[in-house]
Motif scaffolding. Structure first.
Motif, PDB file in Angstrom:
ATOM      1  N   LEU A 169       0.803  -1.217   0.000  1.00  0.00           N
ATOM      2  CA  LEU A 169       0.000   0.000   0.000  1.00  0.00           C
ATOM      3  C   LEU A 169       0.839   1.271   0.000  1.00  0.00           C
ATOM      4  O   LEU A 169       1.980   1.281   0.443  1.00  0.00           O
ATOM      5  CB  LEU A 169      -0.912   0.014   1.239  1.00  0.00           C
ATOM      6  CG  LEU A 169      -1.953  -1.096   1.281  1.00  0.00           C
ATOM      7  CD1 LEU A 169      -2.747  -0.983   2.549  1.00  0.00           C
ATOM      8  CD2 LEU A 169      -2.856  -1.009   0.069  1.00  0.00           C
ATOM      9  N   ILE A 170       0.213   2.331  -0.516  1.00  0.00           N
ATOM     10  CA  ILE A 170       0.815   3.659  -0.461  1.00  0.00           C
ATOM     11  C   ILE A 170      -0.008   4.486   0.507  1.00  0.00           C
ATOM     12  O   ILE A 170      -1.196   4.728   0.263  1.00  0.00           O
ATOM     13  CB  ILE A 170       0.805   4.325  -1.844  1.00  0.00           C
ATOM     14  CG1 ILE A 170       1.513   3.449  -2.860  1.00  0.00           C
ATOM     15  CG2 ILE A 170       1.462   5.686  -1.777  1.00  0.00           C
ATOM     16  CD1 ILE A 170       1.405   3.991  -4.266  1.00  0.00           C
ATOM     17  N   ALA A 204       4.106   0.353   1.997  1.00  0.00           N
ATOM     18  CA  ALA A 204       5.436   0.404   1.399  1.00  0.00           C
ATOM     19  C   ALA A 204       5.958   1.828   1.296  1.00  0.00           C
ATOM     20  O   ALA A 204       7.141   2.074   1.451  1.00  0.00           O
ATOM     21  CB  ALA A 204       5.400  -0.226   0.012  1.00  0.00           C
ATOM     22  N   ILE A 205       5.070   2.771   0.997  1.00  0.00           N
ATOM     23  CA  ILE A 205       5.497   4.154   0.788  1.00  0.00           C
ATOM     24  C   ILE A 205       4.578   5.074   1.587  1.00  0.00           C
ATOM     25  O   ILE A 205       3.367   4.847   1.647  1.00  0.00           O
ATOM     26  CB  ILE A 205       5.401   4.543  -0.704  1.00  0.00           C
ATOM     27  CG1 ILE A 205       6.143   3.539  -1.561  1.00  0.00           C
ATOM     28  CG2 ILE A 205       5.944   5.931  -0.934  1.00  0.00           C
ATOM     29  CD1 ILE A 205       5.955   3.790  -3.044  1.00  0.00           C
ATOM     30  N   LEU A 260       3.491   9.024   1.531  1.00  0.00           N
ATOM     31  CA  LEU A 260       3.608  10.319   0.877  1.00  0.00           C
ATOM     32  C   LEU A 260       3.158  11.390   1.858  1.00  0.00           C
ATOM     33  O   LEU A 260       2.167  11.212   2.559  1.00  0.00           O
ATOM     34  CB  LEU A 260       2.712  10.364  -0.363  1.00  0.00           C
ATOM     35  CG  LEU A 260       2.986   9.298  -1.419  1.00  0.00           C
ATOM     36  CD1 LEU A 260       1.904   9.325  -2.477  1.00  0.00           C
ATOM     37  CD2 LEU A 260       4.334   9.530  -2.049  1.00  0.00           C
ATOM     38  N   PHE A 262      12.122   0.793   5.200  1.00  0.00           N
ATOM     39  CA  PHE A 262      10.713   0.565   4.879  1.00  0.00           C
ATOM     40  C   PHE A 262       9.848   1.044   6.006  1.00  0.00           C
ATOM     41  O   PHE A 262      10.099   0.703   7.148  1.00  0.00           O
ATOM     42  CB  PHE A 262      10.461  -0.936   4.670  1.00  0.00           C
ATOM     43  CG  PHE A 262      11.072  -1.428   3.411  1.00  0.00           C
ATOM     44  CD1 PHE A 262      12.232  -2.160   3.463  1.00  0.00           C
ATOM     45  CD2 PHE A 262      10.495  -1.142   2.192  1.00  0.00           C
ATOM     46  CE1 PHE A 262      12.803  -2.601   2.304  1.00  0.00           C
ATOM     47  CE2 PHE A 262      11.072  -1.590   1.035  1.00  0.00           C
ATOM     48  CZ  PHE A 262      12.231  -2.330   1.091  1.00  0.00           C
ATOM     49  N   THR A 272       9.225   3.734   2.807  1.00  0.00           N
ATOM     50  CA  THR A 272       9.948   4.911   2.344  1.00  0.00           C
ATOM     51  C   THR A 272       9.095   6.151   2.554  1.00  0.00           C
ATOM     52  O   THR A 272       7.895   6.134   2.305  1.00  0.00           O
ATOM     53  CB  THR A 272      10.226   4.783   0.835  1.00  0.00           C
ATOM     54  OG1 THR A 272      10.570   3.454   0.571  1.00  0.00           O
ATOM     55  CG2 THR A 272      11.328   5.703   0.435  1.00  0.00           C
ATOM     56  N   VAL A 273       9.708   7.231   2.993  1.00  0.00           N
ATOM     57  CA  VAL A 273       8.983   8.483   3.185  1.00  0.00           C
ATOM     58  C   VAL A 273       9.337   9.437   2.050  1.00  0.00           C
ATOM     59  O   VAL A 273      10.505   9.730   1.819  1.00  0.00           O
ATOM     60  CB  VAL A 273       9.347   9.119   4.539  1.00  0.00           C
ATOM     61  CG1 VAL A 273       8.760  10.507   4.633  1.00  0.00           C
ATOM     62  CG2 VAL A 273       8.857   8.256   5.674  1.00  0.00           C
ATOM     63  N   LEU A 274       8.315   9.899   1.352  1.00  0.00           N
ATOM     64  CA  LEU A 274       8.536  10.767   0.196  1.00  0.00           C
ATOM     65  C   LEU A 274       7.812  12.097   0.436  1.00  0.00           C
ATOM     66  O   LEU A 274       6.620  12.104   0.725  1.00  0.00           O
ATOM     67  CB  LEU A 274       7.977  10.085  -1.042  1.00  0.00           C
ATOM     68  CG  LEU A 274       8.537  10.463  -2.395  1.00  0.00           C
ATOM     69  CD1 LEU A 274      10.032  10.413  -2.382  1.00  0.00           C
ATOM     70  CD2 LEU A 274       8.015   9.491  -3.436  1.00  0.00           C
TER      71      LEU A 274
END
Lengths: 119, 265
Positions: free
Chosen positions: A11-12, A66-67, A69, A89, A91-93
């Motif tokens: 998931l995002i 997974a990510i 935002l 994990f 990842t922070v964007l």
């Protein structure tokens, strides 16, 4: 280094203002699981810093994300927590929002890069 | 001997063993150094890519927000509806492992499933087409974000691995190799000392042997000269007795005379 494949992370997650979240949800990342936990948080004028920090911490602990935002101006509010975050994990964007264009000087990840190279 | 060393018995076999260890440590050190350099080069390439991608992403997100603003203009506020109808994610990411110069790096790939009936009711009134367009724009944007996220994870993991490798290189260079070298010099000095002791012992024994031989020789010579002296004495006294009383040479030892002359009346 662990060789675990992260097949379960699909998931995002997103923490952002209303417009950003709407757009991202339109793309289809929104998910509410069996425990009624959503993978997104809409931040408006009434959201407190604790709520944002709590949402971020809970997202980062979940095994299926997974990510993450996050709008950059919101990231500024919890800059302390973000700078401490060193896991790979999820990842922070940091993404820009409508009113706040992207500023590379504030990005936590790029700051670590500069630490390494002193550029 | 300064510095730490391993506690081993100073034997010749241990010397060979330790020398082999030193060789191994030196090979390991140069290999690790090369690995660290390769990873650092890769790392810089990724950093550059990330910087470019982030700037591009700024523009893409800007476009997407414009598109959303258009929708709001046409349809009105759809945010509440969208939020409520988000039940199960249709945009997911799959993870796969890539081998980058010996390091397993994960990469994300976007998996867009057919949306099913998720947003059917949104924009039913008007602007449905615009909403579809905006959806497409946002899907493209998120795909780009997923790529960026892949780069970023690779970056974080590589960072850790490079730090680890550098730590190992330094450990070998400043701790392990000096220790082994100290051990080797210790063993060598002990062996030299043993040799010296052995040599000294040998020389001492040789010296003692010579002395004993010299002493024995002297004893023999002395005994020989004594015997000769005694035999000479007894021969001289026998000659004087036969020629009568005249010409007595020295005192006569009556007890040692063997031949008494006959007494004739």
């Amino acid at each position: 280094m662990s060789q675990v494949t992260h097949k379960s992370r699909t998931l995002i997650a997103a923490i952002g203002d209303e417009d950003t979240i709407t757009g991202l949800l339109l793309a289809g990342i929104g998910d509410v699981d069996a425990h009624q936990r959503a993978n997104f948080l809409v931040v408006d004028a009434k959201t407190t810093q604790e709520q944002i920090e709590e949402a971020f911490t809970s997202f980062s602990r979940r095994k299926d994300i997974a990510i993450i935002l996050i709008n950059q101006h919101i990231a500024e509010d919890i800059r302390g927590v973000l700078d401490e975050y060193k896991a790979a994990f999820p990842t922070v964007l940091e993404i820009p929002s409508k009113d706040h264009p992207y500023d590379p000087l504030k990005d936590s990840v790029l700051k670590r890069v500069q630490l390494l190279f002193g550029e | 001997m300064s510095g730490a060393r391993d506690n081993v018995f100073p034997t010749r076999m241990n010397l060979t063993v330790t020398k082999t260890r030193l060789k191994g440590a030196q090979t390991g050190h140069s290999l690790l150094k090369r690995k660290s350099e390769a990873l650092t080069t890769r790392f810089r390439v990724i950093v550059r890519k990330i910087e470019d991608a982030k700037l591009k992403m700024g523009k893409v997100m800007q476009n997407a927000s414009f598109s959303l603003a258009e929708v709001a203009y046409i349809t009105g506020d759809i945010s509440y509806q969208v939020r409520e109808s988000a039940k199960s994610a249709t945009f997911k990411v799959g993870a796969k492992q890539e081998n980058v110069s010996g390091v397993m790096l994960p990469a994300f790939e976007s998996q867009v499933q057919a949306s099913g009936g998720q947003f059917e009711l949104t924009g039913l009134g008007r602007g449905g087409q615009q909403i579809q367009k905006t959806r497409a724009v946002y899907i493209k944007a998120v795909e780009m974000l997923v790529e960026l996220a892949s780069l970023q994870t690779a970056f974080v993991i590589l960072d850790e691995v490079i730090k680890l490798t550098n730590r190992r290189v330094n450990a070998i260079e400043y701790v392990i190799i000096p220790r082994i070298e100290n051990t080797i010099s210790y063993i060598n000095s002990e062996l030299d000392e043993l040799d010296r002791e052995e040599f000294y012992r040998l020389k001492k024994i040789q010296g003692k042997k010579k002395e004993r031989a010299a002493n024995a020789q002297r004893e023999l010579e002395r005994k020989a000269t004594e015997k000769l002296a005694v035999a000479d004495d007894s021969n001289d006294d026998g000659g004087n007795d036969n020629h009568g009383a005249a010409g007595s040479s020295g005192t006569r030892n009556i007890l040692s005379e063997q031949n008494d002359s006959d007494i004739i009346f």
